[in-house]
Design a protein around this motif. Structure first.
Motif, PDB file in Angstrom:
ATOM      1  N   ARG C  36       0.701  -1.073  -0.106  1.00 36.60           N
ATOM      2  CA  ARG C  36       0.126   0.083  -0.197  1.00 36.60           C
ATOM      3  C   ARG C  36       1.034   1.147   0.184  1.00 36.60           C
ATOM      4  O   ARG C  36       0.229   2.456  -0.909  1.00 36.60           O
ATOM      5  CB  ARG C  36      -1.083   0.039   0.945  1.00 36.60           C
ATOM      6  CG  ARG C  36      -2.031  -1.092   1.357  1.00 36.60           C
ATOM      7  CD  ARG C  36      -3.115  -0.963   2.339  1.00 36.60           C
ATOM      8  NE  ARG C  36      -4.102  -1.862   2.058  1.00 36.60           N
ATOM      9  CZ  ARG C  36      -5.012  -1.945   2.926  1.00 36.60           C
ATOM     10  NH1 ARG C  36      -5.424  -1.832   3.582  1.00 36.60           N
ATOM     11  NH2 ARG C  36      -5.827  -3.047   2.545  1.00 36.60           N
ATOM     12  N   SER C  52      -2.962  -1.263  -4.326  1.00 32.95           N
ATOM     13  CA  SER C  52      -2.555  -2.803  -4.488  1.00 32.95           C
ATOM     14  C   SER C  52      -3.625  -4.322  -3.357  1.00 32.95           C
ATOM     15  O   SER C  52      -4.216  -2.994  -2.788  1.00 32.95           O
ATOM     16  CB  SER C  52      -1.592  -2.339  -3.013  1.00 32.95           C
ATOM     17  OG  SER C  52      -0.263  -3.432  -2.988  1.00 32.95           O
ATOM     18  N   ALA C  53      -3.368  -5.049  -3.391  1.00 29.20           N
ATOM     19  CA  ALA C  53      -4.452  -5.949  -2.959  1.00 29.20           C
ATOM     20  C   ALA C  53      -3.551  -6.938  -1.949  1.00 29.20           C
ATOM     21  O   ALA C  53      -2.377  -7.394  -2.465  1.00 29.20           O
ATOM     22  CB  ALA C  53      -5.015  -6.611  -3.782  1.00 29.20           C
ATOM     23  N   PRO C  54      -4.045  -7.211  -0.765  1.00 28.36           N
ATOM     24  CA  PRO C  54      -3.961  -8.416  -0.303  1.00 28.36           C
ATOM     25  C   PRO C  54      -4.166  -9.555  -1.069  1.00 28.36           C
ATOM     26  O   PRO C  54      -4.712  -9.813  -1.765  1.00 28.36           O
ATOM     27  CB  PRO C  54      -3.944  -8.903   1.029  1.00 28.36           C
ATOM     28  CG  PRO C  54      -5.525  -7.569   0.783  1.00 28.36           C
ATOM     29  CD  PRO C  54      -5.364  -6.881  -0.871  1.00 28.36           C
ATOM     30  N   PHE C  55      -3.330 -11.154  -0.781  1.00 24.30           N
ATOM     31  CA  PHE C  55      -4.271 -11.991  -1.029  1.00 24.30           C
ATOM     32  C   PHE C  55      -5.070 -12.091  -0.695  1.00 24.30           C
ATOM     33  O   PHE C  55      -5.612 -12.189   0.745  1.00 24.30           O
ATOM     34  CB  PHE C  55      -3.507 -13.362  -0.581  1.00 24.30           C
ATOM     35  CG  PHE C  55      -3.356 -14.904  -1.041  1.00 24.30           C
ATOM     36  CD1 PHE C  55      -3.952 -15.065  -2.577  1.00 24.30           C
ATOM     37  CD2 PHE C  55      -4.542 -15.367  -0.286  1.00 24.30           C
ATOM     38  CE1 PHE C  55      -4.424 -16.255  -2.726  1.00 24.30           C
ATOM     39  CE2 PHE C  55      -4.700 -16.852  -0.333  1.00 24.30           C
ATOM     40  CZ  PHE C  55      -4.578 -16.909  -1.962  1.00 24.30           C
ATOM     41  N   PHE C  56      -6.200 -12.440  -1.604  1.00 24.24           N
ATOM     42  CA  PHE C  56      -7.453 -12.769  -1.300  1.00 24.24           C
ATOM     43  C   PHE C  56      -7.823 -13.674  -0.224  1.00 24.24           C
ATOM     44  O   PHE C  56      -7.679 -14.981  -0.839  1.00 24.24           O
ATOM     45  CB  PHE C  56      -9.045 -12.478  -2.754  1.00 24.24           C
ATOM     46  CG  PHE C  56      -8.310 -11.288  -3.050  1.00 24.24           C
ATOM     47  CD1 PHE C  56      -8.156 -10.135  -2.854  1.00 24.24           C
ATOM     48  CD2 PHE C  56      -9.298 -11.059  -4.548  1.00 24.24           C
ATOM     49  CE1 PHE C  56      -7.297  -9.175  -3.453  1.00 24.24           C
ATOM     50  CE2 PHE C  56      -8.917 -10.394  -5.148  1.00 24.24           C
ATOM     51  CZ  PHE C  56      -8.166  -9.184  -4.921  1.00 24.24           C
ATOM     52  N   GLY C  57      -8.596 -13.693   1.161  1.00 27.16           N
ATOM     53  CA  GLY C  57      -8.537 -14.803   1.563  1.00 27.16           C
ATOM     54  C   GLY C  57      -8.260 -14.220   3.140  1.00 27.16           C
ATOM     55  O   GLY C  57      -7.024 -13.210   3.620  1.00 27.16           O
ATOM     56  N   ALA C  58      -7.575 -15.753   4.045  1.00 29.45           N
ATOM     57  CA  ALA C  58      -7.753 -15.511   5.207  1.00 29.45           C
ATOM     58  C   ALA C  58      -5.692 -15.283   6.019  1.00 29.45           C
ATOM     59  O   ALA C  58      -5.727 -16.047   4.431  1.00 29.45           O
ATOM     60  CB  ALA C  58      -8.338 -16.469   6.521  1.00 29.45           C
TER      61      ALA C  58
END
Lengths: 305, 425, 208
Positions: C36, C52-58
């Motif tokens: 980010r 910017s994105a995280p890996f999608f999920g927990a």
């Protein structure tokens, strides 16, 4: 102590409503609204009370009334109270949530538990007629053992009811009380006391129901009094963890004697035909609970000394 | 409609949240939502955490606890109670907000109907997530699509800027037409992805949204019983005036939805005049006018699809894009007007009306039924449970359809059955 | 174009000037925050498109996590996951043992590693490496016993993305940190920038 002569003459229930003949709920609501001087906003889920309140576009009650879905009473009341707070009107009204036993001890318990944990600022009255009466007398979590309902038609209910006031006590809310419509002054005093307490206040109100309990409608007050006089229902209040028996129950504890339970059971056709052993068992349980509550009431001991 | 004048949201001039002065911020969709609710002067927030919605309520809780936002936060024990609190607070005149996803939305279901039936201007963000079972926390649009008949206005956002702008517009729409508004945006793809977002000035937003005037009067002198049992037929009140039956109430509810089309468009236009940005009103188009094959979709997949359109154009296929922003009420007339002369349409649904086709596909078909043209509509399903969708996959789907069409090879089955993108079964 | 050529064209279609960065770290190391900050610094340096994105999920503490950043001269429309990054940043060199961090990294791409020793898994990539763990520890950038290497590692990217400079990085940090924390983090970034060893392959420099 309040006497009947001290009650406000102002009526907030209009003459004529849609409840059944002999329904105890009307007696209860009349005194509750008097105790609140009509300065309240009611939150009511689907229940007998909805019916009593009247059908659109007429109403039998002279206070603002918000209907709610069955499980939503305590959360809608939370919203009403917090909404008033956000608008700086919190002190203008008592928010009165009033639901039946099914709407409280069964489907509504989650929302009520959450609201209690948050100590939301409203008065919650569970009017307990010991089954789902509005839908035709189905078994609820508050139905006593041995009661025939339309969903326990032959064998009767096999389980004891939830002790809802005790559950509410475990939430450490500022005020928990029980009351019975057969003792309206006791109810009036409790509502009046609750009105001035901030936070979540809970009153568990026993309401005999002629159609569900299957007795002559003229006997509503008699049955309600018998419930208390036999110890099947005990009048008390809990403030800051201190339990205090009140009204008729207090007088019995201070020198009277509980009536035998079969007198109460026999007047109502909802109970199974118990054997003498079963009645003895019933009586034993009632005596045990009575003794526990009497023991908890420290003020009784002081007065005796 | 009866109204009483209540105290407006804020009398003092509202400031932007400390961490978000007006200007561009690189933020997630969830942050954009929280800022939107903040700037709109929300007075009560009641919400229960659920992935991927949680950061919305965390951010709002921070605004409220830090004293930046003068509002009440209710830490409810379930989504059902979240909506219940919103209903109670909205009835007494507070501006309320909540947010949820997937199973949380489903858990609210009966209260969604209650909120809309009570005509309460509640604004809720629905961070679109797949419905279990089996468990998935990832994105598709099954949650909000499953609630399309709950009587709410449903607006879909393409990017984080649209989320912030739509939340602000939603309060204005809701309070004008007395209907709750669900602001839908894709979980993770938008909720957790940062991108540049222009945060407006709080004062400008405050000027944009007039104070909330509730239509549910709470008055001890003239008490009313709100939402009592209502009979099928009209009935006289105590003064002899004939009042609506249940059916008339529902007619009015439905009519309010149908009459909100111009309101949604006007408010978007007004927003554009004031802030220089539009969210597309009812729907928006891309390379559309000369298009002979049109992709129709809703949400962030619109951005991907626009890349697909560019690809298709480069290989000589006259493709265009229509993005639904307003899904309920369904803008059938607007769509008919835009699509009546298009011969070939491809819908991309991120949800499914199980046992039939995608909701957008089905609704569009019924809208185009009035068209006399011989339009063919092929419905694709994509991206369920977070399955990554690539622009080339959409381009390929459109290309195949175009190719088949030109070769006269489109068969009945293509038109009647859902087609799946990237299904490896 | 025949059908196969069209399909190939679709698959190889690239939006102009798109830079795709993939972050590898462990849950709790702050890969998402680093991504980010980079997007913010990128935007402030003139990349109109910055996501910017995280890996999608927990995300689980200690387990390998992925975050992604995209930078472009155009607004970013492709919000799908990154398959073939131009740059891979590895916050924890032990990840090499458990996952294929260079998966999809194109030939001539940049592999940036926080490591005490040089790791060169392939001659196909440009390499940048630095011991950010030591720098973070020395500067007291430690939280709950874990050296915070996410922000310091942003210093390495200044070698790879010349459009972003230290001053825009400083401006980006202002959105994320209080003044005290900002100073510490900025010092770490500057030190990482100075100490990073850059091993370019055929002197390739990323466009942008």
């Amino acid at each position: 102590m309040t006497t009947i002569l001290d009650l406000p003459v102002e009526e907030y229930m209009l003459p004529g409503n849609r409840s059944c003949a002999g329904c105890g709920l009307g007696i209860g609501l009349r005194y509750i609204l008097k105790a609140l001087d009509g300065k309240c906003i009611m939150v009511v889920p689907a229940s007998c009370l909805t019916v009593l309140g009247g059908m659109y576009p007429v109403s039998s009650v002279r206070v603002p009334w918000i209907n709610s879905v069955f499980p939503g009473t305590a959360a809608v009341a939370s919203g009403v109270s917090i909404g008033l707070k956000a608008l700086n009107k919190e002190n203008d009204y008592t928010v009165l949530a009033m639901a039946g036993d099914g709407g409280t001890v069964d489907i509504g318990i989650q929302g009520l538990s959450g609201a209690s944990e948050r100590n939301q600022n409203f008065l919650y009255i569970c009017y307990d007629n010991e089954a789902y009466m509005n839908t035709g007398t189905q078994r609820s979590g508050a139905t006593p053992r041995g009661v025939k309902t339309t969903t326990t038609p032959l064998e009767g209910k096999r389980h004891n009811p939830k002790d809802m006031p005790k559950i509410m006590e475990a939430h450490n809310i500022p005020y928990v009380a029980t009351a019975c419509v057969a003792y309206p002054i006791d109810l009036y005093d409790k509502v009046k006391k609750a009105k001035d307490i901030k936070g979540l206040r809970y009153i568990h109100l026993l309401v005999p129901c002629p159609s569900g309990w299957q007795y002559d409608p003229k006997d509503t007050v008699n049955i309600g009094q018998l419930a208390v006089e036999t110890g099947a229902f005990i009048l008390y209040e809990v403030e800051n963890g201190e339990l205090r028996l009140t009204g008729r129950s207090r007088r019995i504890a201070m020198g009277g004697k509980l009536k035998s339970i079969d007198e109460y059971l026999n007047l109502q056709n909802r109970f199974l035909k118990f054997t003498p052993e079963e009645i003895e068992e019933y009586q034993k349980e009632i005596n045990q609970r009575w003794e526990i509550l009497v023991k908890r009431d420290k003020s009784l001991q002081k007065e005796e000394n | 409609m009866k109204t009483i004048l209540e105290k407006g949201p804020k009398t003092e001039t509202q400031k932007n949240p400390k961490s978000y002065p007006s200007g561009t911020h690189i933020i997630t969709g969830n942050q954009a939502t929280a800022i939107g609710a903040y700037l709109s002067g929300v007075q009560v927030v009641a919400a229960y955490p659920i992935t991927p919605q949680s950061p919305v309520v965390e951010e709002l809780a921070r605004f409220i606890e830090s004293g930046e936002l003068n509002a009440e936060f209710v830490h409810v024990e379930s989504e059902h109670s979240a909506m219940s609190v919103c209903i109670g607070a909205s009835i007494v005149g507070a501006r309320v907000f909540t947010a949820t996803s997937a199973n949380g939305l489903a858990y609210m279901c009966e209260q969604l109907h209650w909120a809309s039936g009570s005509r309460l201007p509640i604004v809720m963000a629905c961070v679109n997530r797949a419905m279990a079972a089996p468990w998935s926390v990832q994105n598709d649009q099954q949650d909000s699509m499953s609630q399309r008949d709950a009587g709410w206005i449903q607006l879909f956002c393409r990017n984080n800027q649209e989320i912030l702008d739509t939340v602000i517009q939603a309060f204005k729409i809701a309070e004008k037409v007395y209907l709750p508004v669900m602001v839908c945006y894709d979980g993770y793809i938008l909720s957790h992805t940062v991108m540049p977002v222009e945060v407006p000035n709080a004062k400008d937003v405050q000027d944009f949204i007039p104070p909330y005037v509730p239509h549910t009067p709470i008055d001890l002198k003239k008490p009313v019983n709100i939402n009592p049992v209502t009979l099928p037929d009209p009935r006289q009140n105590a003064d002899g005036i004939v009042c609506h039956g249940y059916l008339e109430h529902k007619y009015l509810h439905h009519t309010a939805l149908r009459e909100s089309f111009p309101v949604i468009e006007e408010i978007d236009n007004e927003f554009k005049e004031r802030f220089g940005r539009s969210c597309g009103g009812l729907c928006s188009t891309y390379k559309f006018d000369d298009a002979k094959i049109v992709v129709v979709c809703a949400g962030s997949i619109s951005l991907l699809s626009s890349i697909a359109i560019d690809m298709l154009r480069e290989v000589g296929i006259p493709a265009g894009l229509l993005t639904l922003r307003t899904y309920r009420p369904f803008p059938n007339e607007k769509l008919l007007q835009l699509l009546h002369d298009k011969k070939l349409i491809v819908t991309i649904d991120k949800s499914l009306s199980y046992g039939y086709q995608g909701p957008i596909c089905v609704d569009l078909k019924s809208a185009l039924f009035e068209s006399s043209s011989d339009t063919l509509l092929i419905g694709y399903i994509a991206g369920l449970g977070g399955r990554d969708v690539k622009p080339y996959e959409i381009a390929e789907a459109v290309y195949e359809t175009w190719d088949k069409y030109n070769k006269g090879k489109i068969v009945k089955r293509d038109l009647t059955e859902a087609k799946w993108i990237n299904c490896k079964y | 174009m025949d059908e196969n050529e069209v399909r190939l064209f679709f698959r190889n279609f690239k939006e102009v000037d798109l830079i795709q960065i993939r972050w590898h770290g462990r849950g709790g190391q702050g890969a998402v925050t680093a991504g980010r900050i980079l997007a913010t610094a990128g935007y402030l340096s003139g990349y109109i498109g910055a996501t910017s994105a995280p890996f999608f999920g927990a995300e689980r503490r200690g387990a390998p996590v992925i975050a992604t950043t995209k930078l472009s001269s155009q607004p970013i429309r492709d919000l799908s996951q990154i398959i073939s990054p131009n740059i891979v940043v590895v916050l924890d060199h032990t990840l090499f043992k458990s996952i294929d961090v260079t998966q999809g990294l194109s030939n001539g791409g940049w592999l940036i590693i926080n490591t005490p020793d040089i790791i060169n898994p392939s001659p196909k990539f440009n390499i940048v490496y630095v011991n950010a763990t030591k720098i973070a520890t020395d500067l007291g950038l430690v939280y709950a016993g874990v050296p915070l290497v996410n922000t310091p590692m942003l210093g390495t990217l200044l070698h790879v993305l010349p459009k972003i400079d230290l001053s825009s990085m400083h401006k980006a940090l202002e959105y994320f940190f209080s003044p005290t924390a900002l100073a510490k983090n900025f010092d770490a970034i500057s030190q990482v920038f100075r100490e990073a060893r850059v091993i370019p392959l055929n002197n390739s420099v990323i466009k942008g």
